[in-house]
Design an enzyme around this catalytic site. Structure first.
Site, short mmCIF file in Angstrom:
data_model
loop_
_atom_site.label_atom_id
_atom_site.label_comp_id
_atom_site.label_asym_id
_atom_site.label_seq_id
_atom_site.Cartn_x
_atom_site.Cartn_y
_atom_site.Cartn_z
CG ASP A 37 -0.39 0.20 2.53
OD1 ASP A 37 0.85 0.33 2.61
OD2 ASP A 37 -1.14 0.25 3.52
CB CYS A 92 0.68 -2.59 4.72
SG CYS A 92 0.46 -3.66 6.15
CB THR A 114 2.02 -2.83 11.03
OG1 THR A 114 0.78 -3.20 10.40
CG2 THR A 114 1.85 -1.51 11.77
CG HIS A 158 9.37 -25.88 10.90
ND1 HIS A 158 9.63 -25.84 12.26
CD2 HIS A 158 10.39 -26.59 10.35
CE1 HIS A 158 10.76 -26.50 12.51
NE2 HIS A 158 11.25 -26.96 11.37
CG HIS A 178 7.35 -29.36 9.51
ND1 HIS A 178 7.16 -28.91 10.79
CD2 HIS A 178 8.65 -29.78 9.44
CE1 HIS A 178 8.30 -29.02 11.47
NE2 HIS A 178 9.21 -29.56 10.68
C1 RB5 Z 1 -1.88 2.73 6.34
O1 RB5 Z 1 -1.81 3.96 6.96
C2 RB5 Z 1 -1.68 1.62 7.36
O2 RB5 Z 1 -2.81 1.49 8.14
C3 RB5 Z 1 -1.37 0.32 6.67
O3 RB5 Z 1 -0.24 0.49 5.89
C4 RB5 Z 1 -1.07 -0.88 7.53
O4 RB5 Z 1 -0.10 -0.59 8.50
C5 RB5 Z 1 -2.19 -1.63 8.07
O5 RB5 Z 1 -2.02 -2.70 8.69
#
Ligand code: RB5
Length: 139
Positions: free
Chosen positions: A7, A63, A65, A96, A131
């Site tokens: 994203d 993304c 996180t 695994h 596994h």
């Molecule tokens: C976008 O701002 C953020 O929410 C997205 O990149 C992500 O971290 C969501 O899990």
């Protein structure tokens, strides 16, 4: 062929990963975004569909996180998406879990580490054996 997507939070990291993997000889199919703000589930779906259709063998999703991408990707039956931020996890999720998607956080990792994790993920095979039984249970 490796599918990759991100994203808006992951654009710079995706560019770094594409460049590192291309240098290593991998072929990548980039499913966006190129920079436009977008909703991560849309990108996760595009990458997962390429894997489920057999067009791509594995995928990488980025993304902010990595969490939104991993939650989204794991909704698809047949996708085993692993959120990784260390090399042990990147290696063992292949050995695994036979993970076919790796997710990373662009706001939690540096680009250098992300490139290294991607290479470990793509170059490590599945161990099979006991596994496989556990993966069959998941499926
Ligand atoms: C976008 O701002 C953020 O929410 C997205 O990149 C992500 O971290 C969501 O899990």
């Amino acid at each position: 062929m490796i599918a990759i997507g991100c994203d808006h939070a992951g654009v710079e990291m995706k560019k770094a990963v594409i460049s590192a993997l291309t240098e290593k000889g991998y072929e990548l199919k980039d499913m966006g975004t190129d920079g436009e703000p977008c909703d991560y589930p849309v990108i996760a779906k595009a990458v997962c569909e390429l894997i489920l259709s057999g067009e791509c063998e594995k995928g990488i999703l980025i993304c902010g996180t990595g969490i939104g991408m991993s939650i989204s990707a794991n909704k698809f039956k047949g996708i085993r998406a692993a959120l990784c931020s260390d090399s042990f996890s990147a290696k063992y999720t292949r050995l695994h879990n036979n993970a076919n998607v790796m997710c990373m956080g662009a706001r939690t990792l540096g680009n250098g580490l992300a490139c290294e994790l991607a290479e470990i993920f793509l170059s490590t095979g599945f161990e099979g054996g006991r596994h496989q039984r556990r993966i069959d249970m998941i499926e």
